[in-house]
Motif scaffolding. Structure first.
Motif, PDB file in Angstrom:
ATOM      1  N   ALA A  91       4.328   4.749  -3.898  1.00  0.00           N
ATOM      2  CA  ALA A  91       5.601   4.751  -4.637  1.00  0.00           C
ATOM      3  C   ALA A  91       6.548   3.678  -4.114  1.00  0.00           C
ATOM      4  O   ALA A  91       7.752   3.875  -4.017  1.00  0.00           O
ATOM      5  N   ASN A  93       7.617  -0.669  -4.190  1.00  0.00           N
ATOM      6  CA  ASN A  93       8.193  -1.544  -5.230  1.00  0.00           C
ATOM      7  C   ASN A  93       7.277  -1.677  -6.440  1.00  0.00           C
ATOM      8  O   ASN A  93       7.706  -1.531  -7.583  1.00  0.00           O
ATOM      9  N   LEU A  94       6.013  -1.965  -6.170  1.00  0.00           N
ATOM     10  CA  LEU A  94       5.078  -2.206  -7.267  1.00  0.00           C
ATOM     11  C   LEU A  94       4.795  -0.916  -8.034  1.00  0.00           C
ATOM     12  O   LEU A  94       4.826  -0.889  -9.273  1.00  0.00           O
ATOM     13  N   GLY A  95       4.525   0.154  -7.301  1.00  0.00           N
ATOM     14  CA  GLY A  95       4.236   1.438  -7.951  1.00  0.00           C
ATOM     15  C   GLY A  95       5.385   1.883  -8.834  1.00  0.00           C
ATOM     16  O   GLY A  95       5.183   2.321  -9.969  1.00  0.00           O
ATOM     17  N   ASP A 116       2.606   9.534  -2.560  1.00  0.00           N
ATOM     18  CA  ASP A 116       2.858   8.600  -1.453  1.00  0.00           C
ATOM     19  C   ASP A 116       2.688   9.364  -0.151  1.00  0.00           C
ATOM     20  O   ASP A 116       2.931  10.577  -0.078  1.00  0.00           O
ATOM     21  N   THR A 152      -1.427   1.277  -5.673  1.00  0.00           N
ATOM     22  CA  THR A 152      -0.421   0.275  -5.284  1.00  0.00           C
ATOM     23  C   THR A 152      -0.020   0.528  -3.833  1.00  0.00           C
ATOM     24  O   THR A 152       1.142   0.762  -3.530  1.00  0.00           O
ATOM     25  N   ILE A 153      -1.026   0.531  -2.984  1.00  0.00           N
ATOM     26  CA  ILE A 153      -0.817   0.716  -1.544  1.00  0.00           C
ATOM     27  C   ILE A 153      -1.444  -0.477  -0.820  1.00  0.00           C
ATOM     28  O   ILE A 153      -2.285  -1.176  -1.387  1.00  0.00           O
ATOM     29  N   PRO A 154      -1.044  -0.685   0.435  1.00  0.00           N
ATOM     30  CA  PRO A 154      -1.656  -1.796   1.180  1.00  0.00           C
ATOM     31  C   PRO A 154      -3.153  -1.588   1.365  1.00  0.00           C
ATOM     32  O   PRO A 154      -3.655  -0.460   1.282  1.00  0.00           O
ATOM     33  N   LYS A 155      -3.847  -2.671   1.664  1.00  0.00           N
ATOM     34  CA  LYS A 155      -5.308  -2.572   1.717  1.00  0.00           C
ATOM     35  C   LYS A 155      -5.793  -1.636   2.828  1.00  0.00           C
ATOM     36  O   LYS A 155      -6.847  -1.025   2.688  1.00  0.00           O
ATOM     37  N   VAL A 161      -8.441   6.106   0.394  1.00  0.00           N
ATOM     38  CA  VAL A 161      -7.869   6.781  -0.782  1.00  0.00           C
ATOM     39  C   VAL A 161      -8.859   6.688  -1.951  1.00  0.00           C
ATOM     40  O   VAL A 161      -9.080   7.662  -2.674  1.00  0.00           O
ATOM     41  N   HIS A 178      -5.222  -5.352  -2.127  1.00  0.00           N
ATOM     42  CA  HIS A 178      -6.027  -6.570  -1.960  1.00  0.00           C
ATOM     43  C   HIS A 178      -7.291  -6.284  -1.168  1.00  0.00           C
ATOM     44  O   HIS A 178      -7.482  -6.769  -0.059  1.00  0.00           O
ATOM     45  N   VAL A 192      -6.525  -6.156  -9.977  1.00  0.00           N
ATOM     46  CA  VAL A 192      -5.464  -7.049 -10.464  1.00  0.00           C
ATOM     47  C   VAL A 192      -4.851  -7.748  -9.268  1.00  0.00           C
ATOM     48  O   VAL A 192      -4.381  -7.097  -8.333  1.00  0.00           O
ATOM     49  N   SER A 195      -1.370 -12.827  -7.618  1.00  0.00           N
ATOM     50  CA  SER A 195      -1.334 -14.124  -6.939  1.00  0.00           C
ATOM     51  C   SER A 195      -2.479 -15.036  -7.393  1.00  0.00           C
ATOM     52  O   SER A 195      -2.361 -16.259  -7.315  1.00  0.00           O
TER      53      SER A 195
HETATM   54  P1  NAI Z   1       5.719  -1.250  -0.630  1.00  0.00           P
HETATM   55  O1  NAI Z   1       5.665  -1.374   0.842  1.00  0.00           O
HETATM   56  O2  NAI Z   1       7.041  -1.320  -1.326  1.00  0.00           O
HETATM   57  O3  NAI Z   1       5.016   0.127  -1.076  1.00  0.00           O
HETATM   58  C1  NAI Z   1       3.816   0.602  -0.570  1.00  0.00           C
HETATM   59  C2  NAI Z   1       3.874   2.130  -0.623  1.00  0.00           C
HETATM   60  O4  NAI Z   1       2.573   2.630  -0.371  1.00  0.00           O
HETATM   61  C3  NAI Z   1       4.811   2.742   0.405  1.00  0.00           C
HETATM   62  O5  NAI Z   1       5.687   3.641  -0.233  1.00  0.00           O
HETATM   63  C4  NAI Z   1       3.873   3.426   1.383  1.00  0.00           C
HETATM   64  O6  NAI Z   1       4.441   4.587   1.951  1.00  0.00           O
HETATM   65  C5  NAI Z   1       2.699   3.765   0.498  1.00  0.00           C
HETATM   66  N1  NAI Z   1       1.443   3.905   1.198  1.00  0.00           N
HETATM   67  C6  NAI Z   1       0.931   3.113   2.161  1.00  0.00           C
HETATM   68  N2  NAI Z   1      -0.277   3.545   2.543  1.00  0.00           N
HETATM   69  C7  NAI Z   1      -0.549   4.643   1.821  1.00  0.00           C
HETATM   70  C8  NAI Z   1      -1.637   5.536   1.766  1.00  0.00           C
HETATM   71  N3  NAI Z   1      -2.718   5.363   2.524  1.00  0.00           N
HETATM   72  N4  NAI Z   1      -1.579   6.560   0.901  1.00  0.00           N
HETATM   73  C9  NAI Z   1      -0.489   6.751   0.127  1.00  0.00           C
HETATM   74  N5  NAI Z   1       0.586   5.944   0.129  1.00  0.00           N
HETATM   75  C10 NAI Z   1       0.552   4.890   0.969  1.00  0.00           C
HETATM   76  O7  NAI Z   1       4.746  -2.356  -1.187  1.00  0.00           O
HETATM   77  P2  NAI Z   1       4.633  -2.939  -2.675  1.00  0.00           P
HETATM   78  O8  NAI Z   1       5.445  -4.153  -2.799  1.00  0.00           O
HETATM   79  O9  NAI Z   1       4.878  -1.833  -3.636  1.00  0.00           O
HETATM   80  O10 NAI Z   1       3.127  -3.359  -2.698  1.00  0.00           O
HETATM   81  C11 NAI Z   1       2.110  -2.385  -2.560  1.00  0.00           C
HETATM   82  C12 NAI Z   1       0.798  -3.044  -2.247  1.00  0.00           C
HETATM   83  O11 NAI Z   1       0.357  -3.767  -3.357  1.00  0.00           O
HETATM   84  C13 NAI Z   1       0.918  -4.057  -1.089  1.00  0.00           C
HETATM   85  O12 NAI Z   1      -0.115  -3.827  -0.187  1.00  0.00           O
HETATM   86  C14 NAI Z   1       0.768  -5.397  -1.721  1.00  0.00           C
HETATM   87  O13 NAI Z   1      -0.009  -6.263  -0.958  1.00  0.00           O
HETATM   88  C15 NAI Z   1       0.041  -5.083  -2.996  1.00  0.00           C
HETATM   89  N6  NAI Z   1       0.467  -5.956  -4.075  1.00  0.00           N
HETATM   90  C16 NAI Z   1      -0.509  -6.397  -4.889  1.00  0.00           C
HETATM   91  C17 NAI Z   1      -0.200  -7.182  -5.962  1.00  0.00           C
HETATM   92  C18 NAI Z   1      -1.294  -7.619  -6.833  1.00  0.00           C
HETATM   93  O14 NAI Z   1      -1.078  -8.415  -7.741  1.00  0.00           O
HETATM   94  N7  NAI Z   1      -2.488  -7.119  -6.638  1.00  0.00           N
HETATM   95  C19 NAI Z   1       1.165  -7.604  -6.245  1.00  0.00           C
HETATM   96  C20 NAI Z   1       2.129  -7.046  -5.340  1.00  0.00           C
HETATM   97  C21 NAI Z   1       1.775  -6.255  -4.287  1.00  0.00           C
END
Ligand code: NAI
Length: 222
Positions: A91, A93-95, A116, A152-155, A161, A178, A192, A195
């Protein structure tokens, strides 16, 4: 209509046809020739005919295709005539941006739940959906007929998950993390990477490359 095995390249072009035909339909256009569709979409007429021939040609007769029929047929082929329930995991920015995007609903993709691991985010509302803790994910998927999970979580957390999602019997993962996910056959993954698109843009800026036959002049609606 009997559908044969269609290449992913053709399938990848269908949403763009669907989008243009939707715009034509909204403008009240009833018929369009492959030539006119070709100049509108900057795809060759023969490409259009070849693509459509995969589905029996959609009955072009003399003066062109029936726009509404073609729009409905392509929508049906894409499975847009049925509803898909989806959840978002992450949840951030992206989510949240994806959860707030209303147009998915117009296409039959219904935002049902958000999860989240951060307890501070639990209870936060994104539109009419409250963020839930990860422990509730499996049960929610089973009870709410969820067929798509948006990651929409980090790799770092994405692989584990995804393994949990697989065990629920989820049908598809829309993966923004990613990392490549290794899922069993039968579960669809669409990766998706925004970048990638930017890097392609960078390449074309560098070389002044023409964008060729398929510029996307759409309005960005999905
Ligand atoms: P963010 O840091 O705003 O949000 C990530 C959220 O994921 C946080 O709320 C965090 O608590 C949650 N989270 C982390 N690990 C988790 C897990 N194992 N289970 C459940 N929740 C978890 O980051 P943002 O900007 O929303 O980006 C999310 C991810 O998407 C980033 O890793 C970023 O690299 C990737 N991303 C990919 C894009 C694409 O085009 N594929 C574009 C933008 C971001």
């Amino acid at each position: 209509m009997e559908e044969k095995e269609i290449s992913q390249a053709v399938i990848g072009r269908l949403p763009r046809y669907f989008r243009y035909l939707g715009e034509l339909k909204d403008q009240g256009v009833e018929r369009i020739s492959s030539q006119d569709l070709s100049s509108l979409m900057k795809v060759t007429a023969s490409q259009i005919r070849q693509d459509f021939n995969n589905f029996g040609g959609f009955g072009q007769q003399g003066y062109g295709y029936n726009v509404e029929y073609l729009y409905n047929e392509i929508g049906r082929i894409l499975g847009l005539d049925r509803q898909h329930n989806f959840i978002i995991i992450g949840a951030g920015n992206l989510g949240r941006a994806l959860g707030n995007y209303l147009n998915f609903e117009r296409r039959g993709f219904i935002f049902r739940g958000m999860f989240d691991k951060n307890p501070d985010l639990v209870g936060m509302k994104v539109r009419n959906v409250s963020v839930m803790p990860m422990e509730e994910m499996e049960e929610f998927i089973r009870r709410n007929d969820i067929d798509i999970a948006v990651l929409t979580i980090p790799k770092a957390g994405a692989v584990s998950v995804a393994e949990r999602l697989v065990r629920t019997g989820i049908r598809a993962i829309w993966n923004f993390a990613h990392v490549d996910l290794n899922v069993p056959a039968g579960i669809q993954v669409e990766n998706v990477h925004l970048s990638d698109s930017l890097m392609k843009l960078s390449y074309n800026i560098l070389r002044g490359t023409e964008s060729g036959m398929e510029p996307d002049k759409g309005n960005g609606e999905t």
